[in-house]
Design an enzyme around this catalytic site. Structure first.
Site, mmCIF file in Angstrom:
data_model
loop_
_atom_site.group_PDB
_atom_site.id
_atom_site.type_symbol
_atom_site.label_atom_id
_atom_site.label_comp_id
_atom_site.label_asym_id
_atom_site.label_seq_id
_atom_site.Cartn_x
_atom_site.Cartn_y
_atom_site.Cartn_z
ATOM 1 N N ASP A 39 0.838 -1.196 0.000
ATOM 2 C CA ASP A 39 0.000 0.000 0.000
ATOM 3 C C ASP A 39 0.869 1.240 0.000
ATOM 4 O O ASP A 39 1.788 1.370 0.818
ATOM 5 C CB ASP A 39 -0.907 -0.003 1.235
ATOM 6 C CG ASP A 39 -1.911 1.127 1.203
ATOM 7 O OD1 ASP A 39 -2.969 0.944 0.573
ATOM 8 O OD2 ASP A 39 -1.634 2.180 1.798
ATOM 9 N N HIS A 52 -4.944 14.768 -8.893
ATOM 10 C CA HIS A 52 -5.099 13.363 -9.278
ATOM 11 C C HIS A 52 -4.140 12.939 -10.382
ATOM 12 O O HIS A 52 -3.725 11.780 -10.423
ATOM 13 C CB HIS A 52 -6.555 13.085 -9.666
ATOM 14 C CG HIS A 52 -7.466 13.108 -8.476
ATOM 15 N ND1 HIS A 52 -7.615 12.035 -7.628
ATOM 16 C CD2 HIS A 52 -8.244 14.094 -7.969
ATOM 17 C CE1 HIS A 52 -8.446 12.350 -6.662
ATOM 18 N NE2 HIS A 52 -8.846 13.592 -6.838
ATOM 19 N N ASP A 56 -1.853 9.692 -10.142
ATOM 20 C CA ASP A 56 -1.733 8.670 -11.187
ATOM 21 C C ASP A 56 -0.275 8.446 -11.566
ATOM 22 O O ASP A 56 0.172 7.305 -11.727
ATOM 23 C CB ASP A 56 -2.528 9.073 -12.431
ATOM 24 C CG ASP A 56 -4.032 8.960 -12.254
ATOM 25 O OD1 ASP A 56 -4.482 8.414 -11.225
ATOM 26 O OD2 ASP A 56 -4.752 9.426 -13.152
ATOM 27 N N GLU A 82 -4.637 2.495 -4.292
ATOM 28 C CA GLU A 82 -3.181 2.534 -4.143
ATOM 29 C C GLU A 82 -2.628 1.224 -3.590
ATOM 30 O O GLU A 82 -1.513 1.174 -3.098
ATOM 31 C CB GLU A 82 -2.764 3.709 -3.264
ATOM 32 C CG GLU A 82 -3.134 3.591 -1.808
ATOM 33 C CD GLU A 82 -4.551 4.065 -1.468
ATOM 34 O OE1 GLU A 82 -4.825 4.231 -0.277
ATOM 35 O OE2 GLU A 82 -5.392 4.239 -2.375
#
Length: 159
Positions: A39, A52, A56, A82
């Site tokens: 994670d 965002h 990405d 994620e």
């Protein structure tokens, strides 16, 4: 889709299918199978602070670095958001823990580039128990991941 369109690694659906297949093979052949949940730490902060598109880009960068460090037989899947799942066929728990820690250290050493921050990952690691259901296996590795997050992040925890 077999591949995650953003990161290019296997999709969750593909990962679930491969996990079922590898668990069956591990049980039949008395071979180890270890699963790692990875994670990206503080991902929401990256999205909130940088947008965002930067989030990405960070996911792509992480997937690329992880994928480059793995053996041909290892399988990396984007599990969701994620989170990534790493399937390590033929790998005992202690060896998987060493690999996970090596991945953690390598990722922590990767610069963010531009204004993006460097990243860290938390990881949970478990070994498949013969006859175990996939729900149980995923629950155990997810629990180990949450323990890693609770321990302060950027750590590896065996479940």
């Amino acid at each position: 889709a077999v591949r995650d369109p953003l990161t290019g690694v296997f999709s969750r659906r593909s990962g679930e299918e491969m996990l079922e297949l590898l668990a069956g093979q591990a049980a039949r052949n008395a071979m180890p199978l270890t699963v790692v949940f990875i994670d990206l730490d503080h991902f929401k902060t990256i999205n909130d602070r940088f947008g965002h598109a930067a989030g990405d880009q960070t996911l792509k960068r992480l997937a690329s670095h992880l994928d480059a460090l793995l053996r041909h037989s290892d399988i990396l899947c984007r599990w969701g958001g994620e989170e990534f799942m790493l399937l390590l066929p033929g790998t005992q728990l202690d060896n998987a823990l060493q690999l996970a820690d090596s991945l953690r250290l390598t990722v922590a050493g990767v610069e963010g580039g531009g204004a993006l921050p460097a990243i860290t990952v938390s990881q949970g690691v478990v070994q498949y128990l013969p006859g175990e259901s996939m729900n149980s296996l995923v629950s155990r590795v997810d629990s180990a991941l949450y323990q890693a997050k609770a321990a302060g992040r950027n750590v590896v925890v065996a479940g």
